[in-house]
Design an enzyme around this catalytic site. Structure first.
Site, PDB file in Angstrom:
ATOM      1  N   LYS A  53      44.721  28.975  37.373  1.00 23.53           N
ATOM      2  CA  LYS A  53      44.316  30.389  37.335  1.00 23.53           C
ATOM      3  C   LYS A  53      44.890  31.067  36.098  1.00 23.53           C
ATOM      4  O   LYS A  53      44.194  31.832  35.422  1.00 23.53           O
ATOM      5  CB  LYS A  53      44.771  31.103  38.617  1.00 23.53           C
ATOM      6  CG  LYS A  53      43.915  30.746  39.811  1.00 23.53           C
ATOM      7  CD  LYS A  53      44.499  31.192  41.130  1.00 23.53           C
ATOM      8  CE  LYS A  53      43.689  30.581  42.269  1.00 23.53           C
ATOM      9  NZ  LYS A  53      44.277  30.790  43.597  1.00 23.53           N
ATOM     10  N   GLN A  97      48.838  33.171  46.836  1.00 22.27           N
ATOM     11  CA  GLN A  97      48.366  31.798  47.007  1.00 22.27           C
ATOM     12  C   GLN A  97      48.658  31.308  48.427  1.00 22.27           C
ATOM     13  O   GLN A  97      49.769  31.454  48.927  1.00 22.27           O
ATOM     14  CB  GLN A  97      49.038  30.878  45.970  1.00 22.27           C
ATOM     15  CG  GLN A  97      48.505  29.464  45.954  1.00 22.27           C
ATOM     16  CD  GLN A  97      47.030  29.373  45.551  1.00 22.27           C
ATOM     17  OE1 GLN A  97      46.559  30.128  44.724  1.00 22.27           O
ATOM     18  NE2 GLN A  97      46.307  28.456  46.146  1.00 22.27           N
ATOM     19  N   ASP A 120      40.524  37.905  46.000  1.00 20.07           N
ATOM     20  CA  ASP A 120      40.250  36.702  46.799  1.00 20.07           C
ATOM     21  C   ASP A 120      39.187  36.973  47.870  1.00 20.07           C
ATOM     22  O   ASP A 120      38.634  36.037  48.449  1.00 20.07           O
ATOM     23  CB  ASP A 120      41.528  36.256  47.522  1.00 20.07           C
ATOM     24  CG  ASP A 120      42.167  35.037  46.883  1.00 20.07           C
ATOM     25  OD1 ASP A 120      41.440  34.258  46.239  1.00 20.07           O
ATOM     26  OD2 ASP A 120      43.385  34.860  47.052  1.00 20.07           O
TER      27      ASP A 120
HETATM   28  N1  GUN Z   1      44.383  28.315  48.769  1.00 21.87           N
HETATM   29  C1  GUN Z   1      43.272  27.535  48.718  1.00 21.87           C
HETATM   30  N2  GUN Z   1      42.242  28.229  48.196  1.00 21.87           N
HETATM   31  C2  GUN Z   1      42.702  29.451  47.923  1.00 21.87           C
HETATM   32  C3  GUN Z   1      42.108  30.626  47.365  1.00 21.87           C
HETATM   33  O1  GUN Z   1      40.917  30.673  47.027  1.00 21.87           O
HETATM   34  N3  GUN Z   1      42.927  31.691  47.230  1.00 21.87           N
HETATM   35  C4  GUN Z   1      44.219  31.680  47.607  1.00 21.87           C
HETATM   36  N4  GUN Z   1      44.935  32.805  47.454  1.00 21.87           N
HETATM   37  N5  GUN Z   1      44.811  30.625  48.136  1.00 21.87           N
HETATM   38  C5  GUN Z   1      44.046  29.518  48.280  1.00 21.87           C
END
Ligand code: GUN
Length: 296
Positions: A53, A97, A120
Site C-alpha cells: 500500500k 490493517q 476500506d
Molecule cells: N486484510 C485483508 N484484506 C484487507 C483489506 O482490504 N483491508 C484491511 N484493512 N485489512 C485487510
C-alpha cells in the site's frame, strides 16, 4: 484457451491514470491525497499488504503515513489513534490493517472510523449505502473485481454468478454488488459457504464464479462450465521449498486444470491482488476530492 485477466497490468494502467489526476491537482495548487494506515503486530501477510500500500501511494503521487503498534497494544491506544486520524484535516482516508490480534475488538475499531475517511469501505454506513446503491466507499477487493469485469467486458447482465465464501470483506459485498441494477451487475447471484449442499452442481451452472474461500485449489475442472469466467480471490501462503522465501501464494482455483475450460480467468498472483490495492487508491482519491462525501 481462456483469456487471462491480467490484474497486474490493469492495476498499473489505473495507477498511471490516478498519478496523472494527482499531477493535475498539484498543478492547481491542491495538496496530494493522503492515505494513512495503522498496522498492529508483525503478521507476515499484513506486513506485505501494508508495504504494498505504501509503494502504491508512491506510484500514485499520494502522501502516505504508517503508524505501527506492537501486538500488545490496548484497545484504548488504538481508538486514540483512530480519533486522531478522524480529526486530522490532512488525512483524507485511513485503514486499520486486519486481522487484529485477538484481544482487540475488530468491529469496534471499524465502527470508530469516520465513514467519510473509511476508504476500506468496512464501516456499516458504507456497507449499508453500498447495498442500496448509494454513493459510498466500496471495499477494495470487490471493487477491484468489478473493475476487472468492466475493463475485460465480461457480460454480467442476466448471467448466473456464484460467489464462494461469505466474508464481510469479500463474499457478502461481492454478492450485493453483482445484484445491483448497473453494469457490471444485474446478475443472478448464489452465495455458497461451508454449509452449502451440492456446491459442485451449483458451480457448474455458473457463468461467473468468484472464489473467495481461502481454500487452495478448491475450484476444480469438474465445477466449471465451459466458457465461464473464473475470478480467484484466494491468497493462501503454502509451503514451497523451491522458493527462497519458503512459500508461494496459492489461489482457490486449480488454475492449471480450470484454465483450458474457462472463457476468462484470473491468475494468482497477478490477478485480483494488485487490483485490491488499486481500488484503495481510487477510494483515497475520491476521499481527497470529496466526490462521495462532500468535504467540509
Ligand atoms: N486484510 C485483508 N484484506 C484487507 C483489506 O482490504 N483491508 C484491511 N484493512 N485489512 C485487510
Amino acid at each position: 484457451m481462456a483469456t487471462i485477466i491480467d490484474g497486474k497490468l490493469t492495476a498499473a494502467t489505473i495507477k498511471a491514470e490516478i498519478a496523472a489526476r494527482v499531477a493535475e491537482m498539484v498543478d492547481l495548487g491542491k495538496r496530494r491525497p493522503h492515505l494513512a494506515a495503522i498496522l498492529v503486530g508483525h503478521d507476515g501477510g499484513s506486513e506485505t499488504y501494508v508495504a504494498n500500500k505504501v509503494k502504491a501511494c508512491e506510484e500514485c503521487g499520494f502522501t502516505s503515513t504508517l503508524v505501527r503498534f506492537e501486538d500488545t497494544c490496548t484497545q484504548d491506544e488504538l481508538m486514540e489513534q483512530i480519533a486522531k486520524f478522524n480529526a486530522d484535516p490532512d488525512v483524507d482516508g485511513f485503514i486499520v490493517q486486519l486481522p487484529l490480534p485477538r484481544h482487540l475488538d475488530e468491529q469496534a475499531v471499524i465502527e470508530a472510523i469516520d465513514p467519510r475517511k473509511d476508504v476500506d469501505g468496512f464501516h456499516p454506513i458504507n456497507v449499508g449505502r453500498m447495498s442500496i446503491g448509494l454513493p459510498c466507499f466500496v471495499s477494495a477487493t470487490p471493487a477491484g473485481i468489478l473493475e476487472l469485469l468492466d475493463r475485460y467486458q465480461i457480460p454480467t447482465s442476466g448471467k448466473r454468478c456464484v460467489v464462494l465464501g461469505r466474508s464481510n470483506i469479500v463474499g457478502k459485498p461481492m454478492a450485493m454488488l453483482m445484484i445491483q441494477k448497473r453494469q457490471p451487475g444485474d446478475s443472478t447471484v448464489t452465495v455458497c459457504h461451508s454449509h452449502t449442499q451440492g456446491i459442485k452442481e451449483i458451480c457448474r451452472e455458473a457463468d461467473i464464479i468468484i472464489a473467495a474461500l481461502g481454500q487452495p485449489g478448491f475450484v476444480t475442472a469438474d465445477m466449471v462450465k465451459p466458457g465461464a469466467t473464473v475470478i480467484d480471490v484466494g491468497t493462501t501462503r503454502v509451503e514451497d521449498s523451491t522458493r527462497a522465501r519458503g512459500w508461494r501464494l496459492c489461489g482457490d482455483v486449480d488454475f492449471k486444470a480450470v484454465e483450458p475450460i474457462a472463457g476468462a480467468i484470473t491468475p494468482v498472483p497477478g490477478g485480483v491482488g494488485p487490483m485490491t490495492i488499486c481500488s484503495l487508491m481510487i477510494n483515497t482519491l475520491k476521499a481527497a476530492t470529496g466526490e462521495i462525501y462532500p468535504r467540509n
